[in-house]
Design a protein around this motif. Structure first.
Motif, short mmCIF file in Angstrom:
data_model
loop_
_atom_site.label_atom_id
_atom_site.label_comp_id
_atom_site.label_asym_id
_atom_site.label_seq_id
_atom_site.Cartn_x
_atom_site.Cartn_y
_atom_site.Cartn_z
N UNK A 147 -11.73 -2.56 1.05
CA UNK A 147 -11.78 -4.10 1.26
C UNK A 147 -9.87 -3.56 0.38
N UNK A 148 -10.05 -2.73 0.05
CA UNK A 148 -8.53 -2.14 -0.79
C UNK A 148 -7.25 -1.44 0.28
N UNK A 149 -5.87 -1.54 0.01
CA UNK A 149 -4.98 -1.15 0.09
C UNK A 149 -4.70 -0.25 -0.72
N UNK A 150 -4.53 0.90 0.41
CA UNK A 150 -5.54 2.71 -0.44
C UNK A 150 -3.97 2.48 -1.12
N UNK A 151 -2.55 1.84 -0.54
CA UNK A 151 -0.87 2.38 -1.41
C UNK A 151 -0.68 1.28 -3.09
N UNK A 195 -7.66 -11.29 7.22
CA UNK A 195 -7.37 -10.17 7.06
C UNK A 195 -8.17 -9.34 7.66
N UNK A 196 -7.63 -8.25 8.40
CA UNK A 196 -8.62 -7.00 8.93
C UNK A 196 -8.79 -6.17 7.41
N UNK A 197 -9.86 -5.44 7.46
CA UNK A 197 -10.24 -4.49 6.60
C UNK A 197 -9.30 -3.08 7.29
N UNK A 198 -9.35 -2.64 5.75
CA UNK A 198 -8.22 -1.38 5.63
C UNK A 198 -9.28 0.14 6.15
N UNK A 199 -8.06 1.14 6.74
CA UNK A 199 -9.05 1.74 7.54
C UNK A 199 -9.66 2.90 7.00
N UNK A 200 -10.84 3.47 7.80
CA UNK A 200 -12.08 3.92 7.10
C UNK A 200 -10.53 5.41 5.66
N UNK A 201 -11.42 5.63 4.56
CA UNK A 201 -10.85 5.93 3.86
C UNK A 201 -11.19 7.62 3.37
N UNK A 202 -11.14 8.74 2.53
CA UNK A 202 -11.67 9.85 2.05
C UNK A 202 -11.57 9.77 1.07
N UNK A 203 -12.50 10.11 0.20
CA UNK A 203 -13.04 10.11 -1.41
C UNK A 203 -11.88 11.27 -1.60
N UNK A 204 -10.71 11.11 -2.97
CA UNK A 204 -9.86 11.32 -3.17
C UNK A 204 -10.63 12.75 -4.71
N UNK A 205 -11.41 12.20 -4.96
CA UNK A 205 -11.80 13.07 -6.11
C UNK A 205 -13.26 12.49 -6.58
#
Length: 307
Positions: A54-58, A1-11
């Protein structure tokens, strides 16, 4: 399983926790998702945006923070009032501040040590764990890292480089570096210290020179914790048999920082654990095979947890 896309900090925010320490904290992903807190390595390693992937942001509410004296937490590289029991209490302060009744722990290397210490102190607050590169912080594990009969025998040239920069004075390699890393020339000694660990982690080395802030945090706090046996009042494995939450353990077969026996010893005492060996995997979470295994382990854990 691939890494999730880069994710911005929300807070992000700073959280005072007492004794002059303030933690840097950031959140990403779904604010109504499964809460997971990431425990970085070191001690002193600090968190990286990479660890969100490593985490699904949804599905996850992703909480990253820098432990006392690490990363963006203040004061920089401070070892004052800095011990494992205080790190565990900081986690409780953070959990309460976020209004969470329970959360999942994700920790690698020293982060696995802290996860187990916190889990034993506050078992009712932990839904599950994903642990990578297990570090039990036993005397034999420290001897492996900083003794002549340990990893030095696998990497003799790098060991000699560590010795070549070893601070003068009496005592073991660990004792001599510990003294120097709290002194005025700490940055001169922090880079050789970190390069030794990078060698064992099969990572690139930094060029000779004065250490940057991240290296200073890592070297100073590792020496501080290791000279005190991780500030553990009893062996880390003691009491782990009472931890019944699901635990996924990921460990590389070529982990030269934390030899695989540590993961096996932990797996044998945790009643609800699953151990996955990663063939030719190293220590770093950035190792592609390790990263893939971690994403899969998080997904397996998520299927059993409610958001």
């Amino acid at each position: 399983m691939a890494l999730f896309a880069p994710l911005d900090c929300r807070h992000h925010f700073f959280l005072p926790v007492g004794q002059g320490h303030t933690l840097y904290v950031e959140e990403s992903g779904n604010p109504d998702g499964i809460p997971v807190v990431v425990l970085h390595g070191g001690p002193g390693g600090g968190c990286s945006p990479f660890l969100r992937r490593f985490f699904d942001p949804q599905r996850f509410r992703i909480i990253l923070y820098d432990q006392r004296g690490a990363g963006k937490s203040l004061p920089l590289a401070s070892t004052d009032h800095n011990s494992t029991d205080r790190l565990c209490q900081d986690l409780e302060t953070l959990r309460e501040h976020l209004g969470l009744s329970r959360w999942m722990l994700f920790g690698g290397s020293w982060g696995s040590t802290l996860a187990l210490a916190y889990g034993k102190a506050f078992p009712g607050r932990v839904t599950a764990m994903v642990l990578r590169g297990v570090f039990l912080c036993r005397p034999r594990d420290l001897d492996w890292l900083y003794g002549e009969q340990g990893a030095a025998r696998l990497f003799p040239e790098a060991w000699q480089a560590l010795l070549a920069h070893c601070p003068p004075g009496p005592g073991t390699v660990l004792e001599r570096y510990h003294r120097a890393l709290i002194g005025e020339q700490a940055r001169d000694y922090a880079r050789p210290w970190c390069n030794w660990e990078s060698t064992l982690a099969l990572m690139n080395l930094a060029a000779p020179g004065a250490a940057e802030d991240g290296e200073l945090c890592m070297a100073r706090q590792e020496a501080h914790y290791f000279i005190h046996g991780g500030f553990l009042d009893r062996p880390l494995l003691d009491g782990c048999e009472a931890l019944t939450m699901p635990v996924e353990i990921i460990h590389g077969s070529r982990d030269y920082v934390c030899p695989p026996e540590q993961a096996w010893a932990l797996h044998r005492v945790l009643p609800n654990s699953r151990l996955q060996w990663v063939d030719n995997g190293g220590h770093s979470s950035a190792d592609p095979a390790i990263a893939e295994a971690l994403v899969a382990a998080v997904a397996r854990i998520a299927t059993g947890l409610r958001s």
